[in-house]
Design a protein around this motif. Structure first.
Motif, PDB file in Angstrom:
ATOM      1  N   LEU A  18       0.858  -1.178   0.000  1.00 19.17           N
ATOM      2  CA  LEU A  18       0.000   0.000   0.000  1.00 19.17           C
ATOM      3  C   LEU A  18       0.896   1.230   0.000  1.00 19.17           C
ATOM      4  O   LEU A  18       2.046   1.171   0.449  1.00 19.17           O
ATOM      5  CB  LEU A  18      -0.912   0.040   1.229  1.00 19.17           C
ATOM      6  CG  LEU A  18      -2.072  -0.941   1.298  1.00 19.17           C
ATOM      7  CD1 LEU A  18      -2.707  -0.893   2.682  1.00 19.17           C
ATOM      8  CD2 LEU A  18      -3.103  -0.646   0.223  1.00 19.17           C
ATOM      9  N   ARG A  19       0.341   2.342  -0.473  1.00 17.89           N
ATOM     10  CA  ARG A  19       1.076   3.605  -0.402  1.00 17.89           C
ATOM     11  C   ARG A  19       0.182   4.666   0.212  1.00 17.89           C
ATOM     12  O   ARG A  19      -0.941   4.886  -0.241  1.00 17.89           O
ATOM     13  CB  ARG A  19       1.549   4.066  -1.781  1.00 17.89           C
ATOM     14  CG  ARG A  19       2.507   5.248  -1.692  1.00 17.89           C
ATOM     15  CD  ARG A  19       3.142   5.606  -3.008  1.00 17.89           C
ATOM     16  NE  ARG A  19       2.341   6.539  -3.768  1.00 17.89           N
ATOM     17  CZ  ARG A  19       2.838   7.388  -4.666  1.00 17.89           C
ATOM     18  NH1 ARG A  19       4.133   7.395  -4.913  1.00 17.89           N
ATOM     19  NH2 ARG A  19       2.045   8.199  -5.332  1.00 17.89           N
ATOM     20  N   LEU A  20       0.722   5.299   1.236  1.00 15.88           N
ATOM     21  CA  LEU A  20       0.040   6.427   1.870  1.00 15.88           C
ATOM     22  C   LEU A  20       0.693   7.717   1.387  1.00 15.88           C
ATOM     23  O   LEU A  20       1.894   7.762   1.138  1.00 15.88           O
ATOM     24  CB  LEU A  20       0.155   6.339   3.392  1.00 15.88           C
ATOM     25  CG  LEU A  20      -0.264   5.031   4.056  1.00 15.88           C
ATOM     26  CD1 LEU A  20      -0.143   5.157   5.561  1.00 15.88           C
ATOM     27  CD2 LEU A  20      -1.658   4.615   3.636  1.00 15.88           C
ATOM     28  N   SER A  21      -0.125   8.758   1.287  1.00 17.75           N
ATOM     29  CA  SER A  21       0.385  10.064   0.902  1.00 17.75           C
ATOM     30  C   SER A  21      -0.101  11.122   1.889  1.00 17.75           C
ATOM     31  O   SER A  21      -1.193  10.993   2.445  1.00 17.75           O
ATOM     32  CB  SER A  21      -0.070  10.431  -0.514  1.00 17.75           C
ATOM     33  OG  SER A  21       0.446   9.523  -1.462  1.00 17.75           O
ATOM     34  N   ARG A  65      11.068  -2.708   4.816  1.00 20.23           N
ATOM     35  CA  ARG A  65       9.771  -2.960   4.171  1.00 20.23           C
ATOM     36  C   ARG A  65       9.055  -1.669   3.813  1.00 20.23           C
ATOM     37  O   ARG A  65       8.305  -1.625   2.826  1.00 20.23           O
ATOM     38  CB  ARG A  65       8.872  -3.793   5.085  1.00 20.23           C
ATOM     39  CG  ARG A  65       9.433  -5.142   5.462  1.00 20.23           C
ATOM     40  CD  ARG A  65       8.411  -5.988   6.218  1.00 20.23           C
ATOM     41  NE  ARG A  65       8.028  -5.391   7.504  1.00 20.23           N
ATOM     42  CZ  ARG A  65       6.805  -4.983   7.799  1.00 20.23           C
ATOM     43  NH1 ARG A  65       5.818  -5.090   6.919  1.00 20.23           N
ATOM     44  NH2 ARG A  65       6.552  -4.460   8.991  1.00 20.23           N
ATOM     45  N   PHE A  66       9.256  -0.624   4.602  1.00 21.62           N
ATOM     46  CA  PHE A  66       8.602   0.662   4.367  1.00 21.62           C
ATOM     47  C   PHE A  66       9.642   1.645   3.832  1.00 21.62           C
ATOM     48  O   PHE A  66      10.806   1.626   4.253  1.00 21.62           O
ATOM     49  CB  PHE A  66       8.013   1.223   5.648  1.00 21.62           C
ATOM     50  CG  PHE A  66       6.796   0.488   6.160  1.00 21.62           C
ATOM     51  CD1 PHE A  66       6.424  -0.743   5.648  1.00 21.62           C
ATOM     52  CD2 PHE A  66       6.032   1.043   7.170  1.00 21.62           C
ATOM     53  CE1 PHE A  66       5.312  -1.410   6.125  1.00 21.62           C
ATOM     54  CE2 PHE A  66       4.916   0.395   7.661  1.00 21.62           C
ATOM     55  CZ  PHE A  66       4.550  -0.836   7.138  1.00 21.62           C
ATOM     56  N   THR A  67       9.194   2.525   2.937  1.00 22.08           N
ATOM     57  CA  THR A  67      10.087   3.524   2.363  1.00 22.08           C
ATOM     58  C   THR A  67       9.375   4.869   2.284  1.00 22.08           C
ATOM     59  O   THR A  67       8.256   4.953   1.769  1.00 22.08           O
ATOM     60  CB  THR A  67      10.539   3.124   0.948  1.00 22.08           C
ATOM     61  OG1 THR A  67      11.117   1.819   0.987  1.00 22.08           O
ATOM     62  CG2 THR A  67      11.571   4.107   0.415  1.00 22.08           C
ATOM     63  N   ASP A  82       5.546  -2.124   1.831  1.00 19.94           N
ATOM     64  CA  ASP A  82       5.656  -3.403   1.128  1.00 19.94           C
ATOM     65  C   ASP A  82       5.758  -4.551   2.126  1.00 19.94           C
ATOM     66  O   ASP A  82       6.061  -4.352   3.305  1.00 19.94           O
ATOM     67  CB  ASP A  82       6.889  -3.396   0.220  1.00 19.94           C
ATOM     68  CG  ASP A  82       6.795  -2.347  -0.878  1.00 19.94           C
ATOM     69  OD1 ASP A  82       7.824  -1.687  -1.159  1.00 19.94           O
ATOM     70  OD2 ASP A  82       5.713  -2.184  -1.453  1.00 19.94           O
ATOM     71  N   LEU A  83       5.521  -5.752   1.622  1.00 13.99           N
ATOM     72  CA  LEU A  83       5.604  -6.961   2.455  1.00 13.99           C
ATOM     73  C   LEU A  83       4.818  -6.778   3.747  1.00 13.99           C
ATOM     74  O   LEU A  83       5.299  -7.092   4.842  1.00 13.99           O
ATOM     75  CB  LEU A  83       7.073  -7.289   2.754  1.00 13.99           C
ATOM     76  CG  LEU A  83       7.947  -7.566   1.524  1.00 13.99           C
ATOM     77  CD1 LEU A  83       9.407  -7.763   1.945  1.00 13.99           C
ATOM     78  CD2 LEU A  83       7.440  -8.789   0.766  1.00 13.99           C
ATOM     79  N   LEU A  84       3.616  -6.288   3.598  1.00 12.56           N
ATOM     80  CA  LEU A  84       2.807  -5.964   4.767  1.00 12.56           C
ATOM     81  C   LEU A  84       2.471  -7.205   5.588  1.00 12.56           C
ATOM     82  O   LEU A  84       2.272  -8.309   5.041  1.00 12.56           O
ATOM     83  CB  LEU A  84       1.533  -5.234   4.340  1.00 12.56           C
ATOM     84  CG  LEU A  84       1.751  -3.756   4.000  1.00 12.56           C
ATOM     85  CD1 LEU A  84       0.614  -3.220   3.153  1.00 12.56           C
ATOM     86  CD2 LEU A  84       1.909  -2.942   5.274  1.00 12.56           C
TER      87      LEU A  84
END
Length: 116
Positions: A18-21, A65-67, A82-84
């Motif tokens: 998922l991507r949060l903004s 995992r998170f960027t 990623d790889l949640l």
């Protein structure tokens, strides 16, 4: 007046992405730190990532995992997840800290659910 507007989130299976903004609306002069926090029911908000001009720090549980990335032209910051894992489930809040004068702001929060 500064307002943080979040988007993204949703439901995904373990291993998904998922991507949060978070868009910062308003003057950004004095912005010193952007962060993402996670909150689960009955618990306080805990930081997940913190970004300053010098670096981005990641909590151990999400490192690798998170960027975090940013679009300076749009005053928008992203959290690529990623790889949640199921334990990543929670409400994620964007947070901005300003200096001179000191101030801080929160986004409205967005739900992330990781479940099979």
């Amino acid at each position: 007046q500064v307002q943080l507007v979040e988007s993204g989130g949703g439901s995904v299976q373990p291993g998904g992405s998922l991507r949060l903004s978070c868009t910062v609306n308003g003057p950004i002069k004095g912005l010193s730190e952007m962060a993402w926090y996670k909150q689960i029911p009955g618990k306080q908000r805990d930081w997940v990532t913190k970004t300053t001009r010098a670096a981005t720090n990641y909590r151990d549980a999400v490192r690798g995992r998170f960027t975090v990335s940013g679009d300076a032209a749009k005053n928008t910051y992203h959290l690529q997840m990623d790889l949640l894992k199921p334990e990543d489930t929670g409400v994620y809040y964007c947070h901005a800290k300003f200096r001179w004068p000191d101030a801080e702001y929160w986004g409205q929060g967005t739900q992330v659910t990781v479940s099979s």
